[in-house]
Every structure is written in structure tokens, then in C-alpha cells.
Design a protein around this motif. Structure first.
Motif, PDB file in Angstrom:
ATOM      1  N   VAL A  73      44.781  44.750  41.554  1.00  0.00           N
ATOM      2  CA  VAL A  73      45.078  45.363  40.266  1.00  0.00           C
ATOM      3  C   VAL A  73      44.769  46.855  40.333  1.00  0.00           C
ATOM      4  N   ASP A  78      38.377  44.560  35.745  1.00  0.00           N
ATOM      5  CA  ASP A  78      39.262  43.416  35.556  1.00  0.00           C
ATOM      6  C   ASP A  78      38.468  42.217  35.068  1.00  0.00           C
ATOM      7  N   LYS A  84      40.490  45.025  43.251  1.00  0.00           N
ATOM      8  CA  LYS A  84      40.957  46.279  42.677  1.00  0.00           C
ATOM      9  C   LYS A  84      41.324  47.264  43.778  1.00  0.00           C
ATOM     10  N   ASP A 103      52.078  46.685  39.427  1.00  0.00           N
ATOM     11  CA  ASP A 103      51.722  45.322  39.063  1.00  0.00           C
ATOM     12  C   ASP A 103      50.924  44.631  40.160  1.00  0.00           C
ATOM     13  N   TYR A 104      50.210  43.615  39.757  1.00  0.00           N
ATOM     14  CA  TYR A 104      49.404  42.793  40.671  1.00  0.00           C
ATOM     15  C   TYR A 104      50.230  42.298  41.859  1.00  0.00           C
TER      16      TYR A 104
END
Length: 235
Positions: A73, A78, A84, A103-104
Motif C-alpha cells: 500500500v 494501514d 507499505k 493501488d495495492y
């Protein structure tokens, strides 16, 4: 100096994101919680803290390019404890944050910096900074679908701006597309492709504002060159 501008210059987040942080009540000035916009401070005299940590003006500006893998992310925190992108940046003392987001499940070029002014410029819609993506999608778009994509699509409650789309390769049940947009709404490329009935299978950003990722390996990062930094600042 306005509080949100000071926070951006300290490397907390962009000015727009800093405003959100202020409104959430996470910021204190001289020990007093600030939860409304409009506060100004004197950097030399006032003590500002975010989440109980005192922030100070960054002395050194840092500009980084990362080839983001999927499964990370771009937020600094989060709630689901997912990996991350900031965890991939090792060996620097300055606190940097992503310019925009990926986006993820999207990979590719991500710029990180502590330069709040440049972040504002690169993310504000009025500057129309172009981002280039490679998208592998289901099926092969026909000419009518390509024209619709280029002219703007109605997605949820908005109509996308004109975009560029070209077919690079055709496979048996899928195709590889090059897509260029200058907007940055949440999952926009995926939503646009789905809107013309060609859902995204894989998505990677390869260029941001004319800065290309080149052969930087996935999960790796490097500092931007002086020429790249100067180029972005002149956009």
C-alpha cells in the motif's frame, strides 16, 4: 505560515493530505489540539506535533523513484497491517512520502519525496501531469471501445477526461494496452477498462510526468537525477 503548508514542508504529507490530518484532530500547536483549518504559525517560535511527535522543517530535500511491487500500500499507515511501500526505502534519514498513490494490486513507478511543493504540483488536477500505464486486459478492445475510452467515460458520478489508449499486443484471450491519463482518481484505469468491458488482469505504471522507470527492478529504488528533478519542477 499556514499550518498545512508547514506540515508539507516538514515532510508529513502533501498539503491536501495535511488538511485531512488537521481535521482529524491529530495535530497540536504548542500543546493545543487544532482541528480546524486556517491556523497560521511562526515556524521559529511555535511547536507543532503530529500524533504526539514534534515535526521540524526538513533541511534536505530527497527525491526517490521506486518500482512498486503488487501487494504493497502507498499509505504510511494501514489498518489491516499490510506491507507499505515506505518499508522498501532503506538507508535514508529523511522522512519521505509517496506522490499520489498506486493501488495495492498495481505495480510500477512511484515517486517519493519530502518536497511538499513539488508533491502539490504533481498531484493537483490543474497541472494535468500525464501518467503512462501498461495494462493487460481481458479480450481485445474494438475500435468503438477505443474511441469511447479516448473521448471520456462516465464512471460512477463523474466523466473521465480524454485519454490515450493503444493496443501493443494481442493474445488469444487478452491484450496489452498502453494507457495515458492525467487524472488520478481511485482505481481509475481499472474502472475505465471495466467500463468498456475489458477488465484489467495486470496493471503497471511505467512513466510519471515524463519520467520513465526504465529497467529499475521491482522492489528497488534509486534517487532521481538532478536533470529529472529539474524537469519535474519545470512541468
Amino acid at each position: 505560515m499556514r499550518l498545512q503548508k508547514y506540515m508539507a514542508k516538514c515532510g508529513v504529507a502533501s498539503r491536501r493530505k495535511s488538511e485531512e490530518i488537521i481535521l482529524s484532530g491529530r495535530v497540536k500547536v504548542n500543546g493545543k489540539t487544532i482541528s480546524e483549518l486556517g491556523t497560521t504559525i511562526i515556524p521559529e517560535n511555535d511547536i507543532v506535533s503530529v500524533d504526539e511527535k514534534i515535526i521540524k522543517l526538513e533541511e534536505t530535500k530527497v527525491y526517490i523513484m521506486l518500482n512498486k511491487p503488487t501487494g504493497y500500500v502507498t499509505t504510511l499507515k494501514d489498518e489491516f497491517n499490510r506491507k507499505k511501500v515506505i518499508d522498501l526505502i532503506k538507508g535514508i534519514d529523511e522522512r519521505v512520502y509517496p506522490v499520489g498513490r498506486l493501488d495495492y494490486d498495481t505495480s510500477g513507478l512511484l515517486i517519493l519525496t519530502n518536497d511538499g511543493d513539488l508533491t502539490y504540483k504533481l498531484t493537483h488536477p490543474s497541472y494535468e501531469i500525464v501518467k503512462t500505464y501498461l495494462a493487460k486486459v481481458e479480450g481485445v478492445p474494438n475500435e468503438g471501445e477505443l474511441v469511447r475510452f479516448r473521448n471520456g467515460l462516465k464512471i460512477e458520478d463523474y466523466i473521465t477526461s480524454k485519454a490515450e489508449i493503444n493496443i501493443l499486443k494481442e493474445y488469444k484471450n487478452s491484450s496489452l494496452l498502453e494507457i495515458k491519463i492525467h487524472e488520478g482518481r481511485n482505481r481509475q484505469v481499472r474502472k475505465m477498462c471495466a467500463s468498456v468491458n475489458h477488465p484489467v488482469l495486470e496493471l503497471k505504471r511505467i512513466s510519471f510526468g515524463g519520467i520513465n522507470m526504465g529497467n529499475l527492478k521491482q522492489g528497488c529504488w534509486r534517487f532521481l537525477t538532478k536533470n529529472e528533478i529539474d524537469f519535474l519542477k519545470k512541468l
